[in-house]
Design an enzyme around this catalytic site. Structure first.
Site, mmCIF file in Angstrom:
data_model
loop_
_atom_site.group_PDB
_atom_site.id
_atom_site.type_symbol
_atom_site.label_atom_id
_atom_site.label_comp_id
_atom_site.label_asym_id
_atom_site.label_seq_id
_atom_site.Cartn_x
_atom_site.Cartn_y
_atom_site.Cartn_z
ATOM 1 N N HIS A 74 -52.158 -52.340 12.472
ATOM 2 C CA HIS A 74 -53.200 -53.068 11.925
ATOM 3 C C HIS A 74 -52.842 -54.530 11.273
ATOM 4 C CE1 HIS A 74 -56.090 -49.399 11.537
ATOM 5 N NE2 HIS A 74 -55.457 -49.435 12.677
ATOM 6 N N TYR A 201 -63.540 -51.541 4.143
ATOM 7 C CA TYR A 201 -63.753 -51.203 2.726
ATOM 8 C C TYR A 201 -65.346 -51.646 2.620
ATOM 9 C CZ TYR A 201 -58.814 -50.321 1.536
ATOM 10 O OH TYR A 201 -57.723 -49.738 1.569
ATOM 11 N N PRO A 293 -56.577 -44.520 -5.277
ATOM 12 C CA PRO A 293 -56.018 -44.943 -3.914
ATOM 13 C C PRO A 293 -56.754 -46.122 -3.187
ATOM 14 C CG PRO A 293 -57.681 -43.113 -4.093
ATOM 15 C CD PRO A 293 -57.240 -43.444 -5.578
ATOM 16 N N LYS A 297 -51.807 -47.598 -2.252
ATOM 17 C CA LYS A 297 -50.340 -48.016 -2.731
ATOM 18 C C LYS A 297 -49.487 -46.904 -3.148
ATOM 19 C CE LYS A 297 -50.902 -52.240 -2.054
ATOM 20 N NZ LYS A 297 -50.336 -52.664 -0.812
ATOM 21 N N TYR A 385 -51.846 -56.502 -0.298
ATOM 22 C CA TYR A 385 -51.865 -55.403 0.731
ATOM 23 C C TYR A 385 -50.771 -54.925 1.595
ATOM 24 C CZ TYR A 385 -55.208 -51.770 2.659
ATOM 25 O OH TYR A 385 -55.566 -50.550 2.980
#
Length: 391
Positions: A74, A201, A293, A297, A385
């Site tokens: 991604h 998200y 979560p 990570k 990220y």
């Protein structure tokens, strides 16, 4: 029975297995002991988002072939709020992306590699304890097939998770930093093709939701819920209805549904112990820290820990130097706290807190607006990220 090895590793999760393979590549012998069965370790569903650094390390170690074939790369994620989606382009902002590859698949690859190289992993051991870590010969004691065993080592790596024995054995020497969150995640695995090519998200007035995936045929989805949520009150139809409500967009986007294969509740906490070492016992992964979560990570932080530890142990055996071993905790904790900061920020931005007022809701929306409209804010998000450097 008495055994001898250079490094004794407690725990055959990602941290312990990656460490054993890294040590093997340096010609350093290790023995891994694990309380669970091999089948359990290879089937338990956990994380699935791999940072670029984790992907690169697995490839460098020679255990990334199947990940390269089956993992889903991604180049960004979508942040959705107010019925609209906003894409953060990782590739454009950092030159890197993430890979979706389930933790249990990674564990399968690592166990297979350890078997190929003749490494010793003892599954289904019981009564594990660690001793004499203040001496030059620390010991791991356990029962294997009912027989008592003492494993004498030069070093012990505690990779046995949050509930393991290693951290408990040195608890008096540790300082604990912890934060519990007043919500949890209701997570499902569904036999349904993902409804999006990338993760979503979502901030919603009814609570956070997340659209993820594990393969082109399996979707992973989460709903914010109460920590004491009763799964019996969540039949499949109610879960799909709530997911559709929270993930809905103004243009009529629909969630692909399918049979739910698994459901469960995941609690949310931040947890760090300092230091991550005592004598010749070194903690890594969930034994030393837990992150919410939201930022994906936990697995990546465990891999970063053992990468540092493997390098420090290799330096000791190659030239007798102990500087990196002495700085192991300091080196890891700098990254740990940066990751805690990012995970807490994401969690605070995307979840509805019980008792939160209109002011808090507007602050969250302003945070979401900023990160999705400011190139500088988007780059900071992307950099964290896809993964910060190890050092």
């Amino acid at each position: 029975m008495r055994m001898r090895t250079q490094v004794g590793i407690v725990g055959a999760g990602p941290a312990g297995l990656v460490l054993s393979h890294l040590l093997h590549r340096q010609g350093i012998e290790s023995v891994v002991v694990e309380a669970r069965s091999r089948e359990y370790c290879e089937q338990r569903v956990r994380a699935g988002v791999l940072e670029q650094g984790t992907v690169d390390l697995l490839t460098e170690m020679g255990v990334g072939d199947r990940m390269k074939r089956e993992g889903l790369v991604h180049d960004g994620v979508e942040i959705r709020f107010g019925g609209q989606g906003h894409r953060i382009d990782f590739e454009a902002l950092t030159g890197h992306g993430i890979t979706i590859y389930a933790q249990q698949e990674m564990v399968k690859d690592l166990i297979a590699a350890r078997l190929r190289t003749g490494g010793q992993t003892l599954f289904e051991v019981s009564d594990v304890t660690v001793h004499d870590f203040d001496s030059a010969e620390p010991k791991i004691r356990f029962h294997d097939n009912g027989k008592p065993v003492e494993l004498v080592c030069d070093f012990i790596a505690g990779c046995d998770g949050f509930h393991g024995v290693c951290r408990q054995s040195i608890s008096r020497a540790l300082t604990i930093y912890e934060r519990l969150f007043p919500f949890a995640w209701l997570g499902i695995l569904a036999a349904a093709p993902p409804s999006s090519q990338e993760l979503i998200y979502c901030y919603h007035e009814r609570g956070f939701s997340l659209h993820s995936m594990r393969s082109p045929e399996v979707t992973r989805l989460y709903l914010q819920c109460a920590p004491d949520e009763d799964l019996a009150q969540w039949p499949d139809e109610k879960i799909w209805e709530e997911l559709q409500t929270r993930l809905a967009t103004r243009n009529g986007w629909k969630l692909t549904q399918g049979p739910i294969l698994q459901k469960g509740i995941t609690g949310m906490r931040s947890f760090v112990v300092e230091p991550m070492q005592h004598g010749r016992l070194y903690l890594a992964g969930d034994a030393a820290h837990i992150v919410p979560p939201t930022g994906a990570k936990g697995l990546n932080l465990a891999v970063a820990d053992v990468r540092v530890l493997a390098g420090a142990i290799a330096e000791f055996y190659s030239g007798g130097r102990t500087e990196k071993l002495e700085r192991y905790s300091e080196t890891c904790l700098r990254r740990v706290w940066l990751v805690q900061r990012f995970s807490l920020w994401m969690t605070s931005m995307l979840h509805r807190f019980p008792g939160g007022d209109a002011f808090e809701a507007h602050r969250q929306l302003a945070d979401l607006d900023y990160v999705t409209s400011s190139p500088a804010a988007a780059q900071t998000f992307a950099e964290n990220y896809v993964g910060l450097p190890i050092n």
